[in-house]
Design a protein around this motif. Structure first.
Motif, PDB file in Angstrom:
ATOM      1  N   ALA A  46       0.830  -1.206   0.000  1.00 44.27           N
ATOM      2  CA  ALA A  46       0.000   0.000   0.000  1.00 44.27           C
ATOM      3  C   ALA A  46       0.862   1.253   0.000  1.00 44.27           C
ATOM      4  O   ALA A  46       0.546   2.241  -0.673  1.00 44.27           O
ATOM      5  CB  ALA A  46      -0.940  -0.005   1.208  1.00 44.27           C
ATOM      6  N   GLY A  47       1.961   1.213   0.756  1.00 42.42           N
ATOM      7  CA  GLY A  47       2.857   2.366   0.788  1.00 42.42           C
ATOM      8  C   GLY A  47       3.459   2.649  -0.575  1.00 42.42           C
ATOM      9  O   GLY A  47       3.568   3.803  -1.005  1.00 42.42           O
ATOM     10  N   LYS A  48       3.860   1.599  -1.270  1.00 42.35           N
ATOM     11  CA  LYS A  48       4.414   1.781  -2.615  1.00 42.35           C
ATOM     12  C   LYS A  48       3.353   2.324  -3.564  1.00 42.35           C
ATOM     13  O   LYS A  48       3.630   3.191  -4.402  1.00 42.35           O
ATOM     14  CB  LYS A  48       4.979   0.464  -3.138  1.00 42.35           C
ATOM     15  CG  LYS A  48       6.298   0.064  -2.517  1.00 42.35           C
ATOM     16  CD  LYS A  48       6.978  -1.066  -3.266  1.00 42.35           C
ATOM     17  CE  LYS A  48       6.209  -2.379  -3.148  1.00 42.35           C
ATOM     18  NZ  LYS A  48       6.961  -3.494  -3.797  1.00 42.35           N
ATOM     19  N   ALA A  49       2.143   1.806  -3.447  1.00 37.87           N
ATOM     20  CA  ALA A  49       1.070   2.267  -4.327  1.00 37.87           C
ATOM     21  C   ALA A  49       0.774   3.746  -4.103  1.00 37.87           C
ATOM     22  O   ALA A  49       0.675   4.529  -5.061  1.00 37.87           O
ATOM     23  CB  ALA A  49      -0.187   1.431  -4.092  1.00 37.87           C
ATOM     24  N   TRP A  50       0.641   4.150  -2.837  1.00 36.43           N
ATOM     25  CA  TRP A  50       0.324   5.549  -2.567  1.00 36.43           C
ATOM     26  C   TRP A  50       1.491   6.462  -2.940  1.00 36.43           C
ATOM     27  O   TRP A  50       1.286   7.602  -3.379  1.00 36.43           O
ATOM     28  CB  TRP A  50      -0.059   5.753  -1.106  1.00 36.43           C
ATOM     29  CG  TRP A  50      -0.375   7.190  -0.812  1.00 36.43           C
ATOM     30  CD1 TRP A  50       0.362   8.065  -0.091  1.00 36.43           C
ATOM     31  CD2 TRP A  50      -1.509   7.922  -1.296  1.00 36.43           C
ATOM     32  NE1 TRP A  50      -0.236   9.301  -0.077  1.00 36.43           N
ATOM     33  CE2 TRP A  50      -1.384   9.245  -0.813  1.00 36.43           C
ATOM     34  CE3 TRP A  50      -2.613   7.588  -2.088  1.00 36.43           C
ATOM     35  CZ2 TRP A  50      -2.332  10.233  -1.096  1.00 36.43           C
ATOM     36  CZ3 TRP A  50      -3.553   8.570  -2.378  1.00 36.43           C
ATOM     37  CH2 TRP A  50      -3.411   9.873  -1.889  1.00 36.43           C
ATOM     38  N   SER A  51       2.717   5.966  -2.819  1.00 36.09           N
ATOM     39  CA  SER A  51       3.877   6.802  -3.120  1.00 36.09           C
ATOM     40  C   SER A  51       3.911   7.228  -4.584  1.00 36.09           C
ATOM     41  O   SER A  51       4.580   8.209  -4.934  1.00 36.09           O
ATOM     42  CB  SER A  51       5.169   6.067  -2.761  1.00 36.09           C
ATOM     43  OG  SER A  51       5.492   5.061  -3.713  1.00 36.09           O
ATOM     44  N   ALA A  52       3.208   6.521  -5.448  1.00 36.21           N
ATOM     45  CA  ALA A  52       3.161   6.880  -6.867  1.00 36.21           C
ATOM     46  C   ALA A  52       2.506   8.239  -7.094  1.00 36.21           C
ATOM     47  O   ALA A  52       2.721   8.871  -8.129  1.00 36.21           O
ATOM     48  CB  ALA A  52       2.415   5.803  -7.656  1.00 36.21           C
ATOM     49  N   PHE A  53       1.717   8.708  -6.121  1.00 32.97           N
ATOM     50  CA  PHE A  53       1.070  10.022  -6.245  1.00 32.97           C
ATOM     51  C   PHE A  53       1.965  11.153  -5.739  1.00 32.97           C
ATOM     52  O   PHE A  53       1.705  12.325  -6.015  1.00 32.97           O
ATOM     53  CB  PHE A  53      -0.255  10.036  -5.475  1.00 32.97           C
ATOM     54  CG  PHE A  53      -1.272   9.084  -6.032  1.00 32.97           C
ATOM     55  CD1 PHE A  53      -1.983   9.387  -7.183  1.00 32.97           C
ATOM     56  CD2 PHE A  53      -1.519   7.866  -5.413  1.00 32.97           C
ATOM     57  CE1 PHE A  53      -2.919   8.507  -7.697  1.00 32.97           C
ATOM     58  CE2 PHE A  53      -2.450   6.981  -5.913  1.00 32.97           C
ATOM     59  CZ  PHE A  53      -3.146   7.300  -7.067  1.00 32.97           C
ATOM     60  N   GLY A  54       2.993  10.820  -4.951  1.00 30.37           N
ATOM     61  CA  GLY A  54       3.877  11.853  -4.437  1.00 30.37           C
ATOM     62  C   GLY A  54       3.169  12.857  -3.554  1.00 30.37           C
ATOM     63  O   GLY A  54       3.494  14.049  -3.564  1.00 30.37           O
ATOM     64  N   LYS A  55       2.196  12.396  -2.769  1.00 32.54           N
ATOM     65  CA  LYS A  55       1.394  13.284  -1.922  1.00 32.54           C
ATOM     66  C   LYS A  55       1.368  12.773  -0.490  1.00 32.54           C
ATOM     67  O   LYS A  55       1.519  11.570  -0.249  1.00 32.54           O
ATOM     68  CB  LYS A  55      -0.060  13.343  -2.433  1.00 32.54           C
ATOM     69  CG  LYS A  55      -0.237  13.963  -3.796  1.00 32.54           C
ATOM     70  CD  LYS A  55      -1.679  13.810  -4.266  1.00 32.54           C
ATOM     71  CE  LYS A  55      -2.667  14.401  -3.280  1.00 32.54           C
ATOM     72  NZ  LYS A  55      -4.073  14.281  -3.764  1.00 32.54           N
ATOM     73  N   LYS A  56       1.136  13.689   0.457  1.00 29.40           N
ATOM     74  CA  LYS A  56       0.917  13.282   1.833  1.00 29.40           C
ATOM     75  C   LYS A  56      -0.369  12.477   1.948  1.00 29.40           C
ATOM     76  O   LYS A  56      -1.293  12.648   1.141  1.00 29.40           O
ATOM     77  CB  LYS A  56       0.784  14.512   2.744  1.00 29.40           C
ATOM     78  CG  LYS A  56       2.036  15.303   2.972  1.00 29.40           C
ATOM     79  CD  LYS A  56       1.739  16.418   3.987  1.00 29.40           C
ATOM     80  CE  LYS A  56       2.953  17.252   4.280  1.00 29.40           C
ATOM     81  NZ  LYS A  56       2.659  18.287   5.321  1.00 29.40           N
ATOM     82  N   LEU A  57      -0.440  11.623   2.947  1.00 26.68           N
ATOM     83  CA  LEU A  57      -1.697  10.975   3.297  1.00 26.68           C
ATOM     84  C   LEU A  57      -2.619  12.025   3.904  1.00 26.68           C
ATOM     85  O   LEU A  57      -2.195  12.858   4.704  1.00 26.68           O
ATOM     86  CB  LEU A  57      -1.450   9.841   4.290  1.00 26.68           C
ATOM     87  CG  LEU A  57      -0.701   8.643   3.715  1.00 26.68           C
ATOM     88  CD1 LEU A  57      -0.067   7.815   4.824  1.00 26.68           C
ATOM     89  CD2 LEU A  57      -1.646   7.783   2.874  1.00 26.68           C
ATOM     90  N   GLU A  58      -3.871  12.004   3.517  1.00 24.46           N
ATOM     91  CA  GLU A  58      -4.824  13.020   3.956  1.00 24.46           C
ATOM     92  C   GLU A  58      -5.447  12.650   5.297  1.00 24.46           C
ATOM     93  O   GLU A  58      -5.525  11.471   5.669  1.00 24.46           O
ATOM     94  CB  GLU A  58      -5.921  13.195   2.898  1.00 24.46           C
ATOM     95  CG  GLU A  58      -5.396  13.746   1.586  1.00 24.46           C
ATOM     96  CD  GLU A  58      -6.475  13.849   0.526  1.00 24.46           C
ATOM     97  OE1 GLU A  58      -6.443  14.794  -0.268  1.00 24.46           O
ATOM     98  OE2 GLU A  58      -7.361  12.961   0.480  1.00 24.46           O
ATOM     99  N   MET A  59      -5.931  13.669   5.996  1.00 28.67           N
ATOM    100  CA  MET A  59      -6.563  13.485   7.301  1.00 28.67           C
ATOM    101  C   MET A  59      -8.010  13.040   7.106  1.00 28.67           C
ATOM    102  O   MET A  59      -8.959  13.808   7.259  1.00 28.67           O
ATOM    103  CB  MET A  59      -6.497  14.777   8.113  1.00 28.67           C
ATOM    104  CG  MET A  59      -5.102  15.328   8.322  1.00 28.67           C
ATOM    105  SD  MET A  59      -4.018  14.241   9.297  1.00 28.67           S
ATOM    106  CE  MET A  59      -2.880  13.637   8.035  1.00 28.67           C
ATOM    107  N   ILE A  60      -8.188  11.769   6.723  1.00 27.94           N
ATOM    108  CA  ILE A  60      -9.521  11.269   6.402  1.00 27.94           C
ATOM    109  C   ILE A  60     -10.109  10.386   7.506  1.00 27.94           C
ATOM    110  O   ILE A  60     -11.235   9.906   7.378  1.00 27.94           O
ATOM    111  CB  ILE A  60      -9.525  10.485   5.060  1.00 27.94           C
ATOM    112  CG1 ILE A  60      -8.457   9.385   5.071  1.00 27.94           C
ATOM    113  CG2 ILE A  60      -9.305  11.438   3.894  1.00 27.94           C
ATOM    114  CD1 ILE A  60      -8.459   8.528   3.825  1.00 27.94           C
TER     115      ILE A  60
END
Length: 303
Positions: free
Chosen positions: A151-165
């Motif tokens: 999951a970390g690798k997948a999200w890193s493709a966006f180059g964005k912080k994780l949002e406060m969701i």
């Protein structure tokens, strides 16, 4: 005497009373209904401290293995030595996380020289450059974790912080989270490690490494390890939310006031240390404390 001097003092509002009560307690005390959980352990000797943190370090690897954060030879944890702060322990290259014991760990100096611990295997060269830069840049960083979780690798493709969701990711609110945008392949240059440390900043707890994965730090290996599991799970949740939002559902972000309050009430070193203990205790219950085998007499500290 001023006209208002003889007026009675207004009673405290219920909100003020609650805030006053909170101000007198630590976050760990507030979360404990009844006898509070104890503080982070302290030790009577460097030897006992070293044995404990290496045991927890090995336990963290076992937890990471159970959660599926392994990827070939990738991934490393470092822990600063309690007696020699310019040295740090890390894991041997190409040994599965689920097999690691305290006795497997390697002690390195900032020049990359092996000065103690396990001398039968090398450390990860890229990992050394990353972790040495972090430990040199931040005296408060006693531990750092980096893995190649899915999951970390997948999200890193966006180059964005994780949002406060949701509530949990608010532990990484504000300056606690950063993005490293300068991916240039495997880290084999010292400057790359220094740039990564700068991206983390003075208050950072975690980084999204663009096209690479996630990295977390802490005052204890327990804190850093918990934050890594938190970010990895949060990346998984964020991807699920993004998929739902792409189909028309409205995404709601936690407002700044609530996110900051949650961060302040939950993202302190003591609470984050304890957040990791359930996973660690579960690992001990399933496998026994087989990773707790560090022998100070065999530490092989070199001159």
């Amino acid at each position: 005497m001023s006209p208002s001097a003889d007026l009675p003092t207004p009673p405290l509002s219920s909100c003020t009373k609650v805030e006053s009560k909170q101000a007198s307690k630590t976050p760990l005390q507030l979360i404990s209904q009844g006898t509070p959980l104890p503080s982070i352990p302290t030790f009577l000797s460097f030897a006992s401290h070293r044995a404990a943190i290496l045991s927890h370090m090995a336990g963290a690897f076992r937890v990471f293995a159970r959660k599926g954060f392994t990827e070939g030879m990738s991934g490393h944890i470092s822990v600063r030595d309690p007696e020699y702060p310019h040295l740090f322990w890390t894991n041997p290259l190409a040994r599965h996380f689920a097999l690691l014991r305290a006795s497997d760990m390697i002690l390195l100096d900032y020049d990359g020289k092996v000065v103690g611990g396990n001398t039968s295997r090398p450390a990860n060269g890229a990992g050394f450059l990353i972790h040495s830069a972090l430990h040199k840049a931040r005296e408060d960083v006693n531990a750092a974790c980096h893995c190649h979780g899915k999951a970390g690798k997948a999200w890193s493709a966006f180059g964005k912080k994780l949002e406060m969701i949701n509530q949990d990711i608010c532990y990484m609110y504000g300056e606690a989270q950063g993005v490293y945008e300068d991916f240039g392949g495997i880290v084999f240059e010292e400057e790359e490690g220094r740039k990564l440390a700068r991206a983390l900043g003075e208050k950072g707890k975690g980084l999204v490494l663009k096209n690479h994965g996630l990295l977390t730090v802490g005052g204890t290996v327990d804190e850093a390890a918990y934050l890594y599991t938190l970010m990895e799970r949060s990346a998984e949740v964020q991807l699920m939310v993004e998929a739902a939002a792409a189909n028309g559902l409205k995404k709601i972000i936690v407002d700044d006031e609530a996110a900051e309050y949650t961060f302040r009430m939950a993202s302190d070193p003591e609470t984050l240390y304890w957040e990791f203990q359930p996973d660690l205790e579960y690992e001990v219950e399933l496998m026994g404390n087989v990773f707790d085998d560090f022998d100070e007499e065999k530490a092989l500290f070199c001159s």
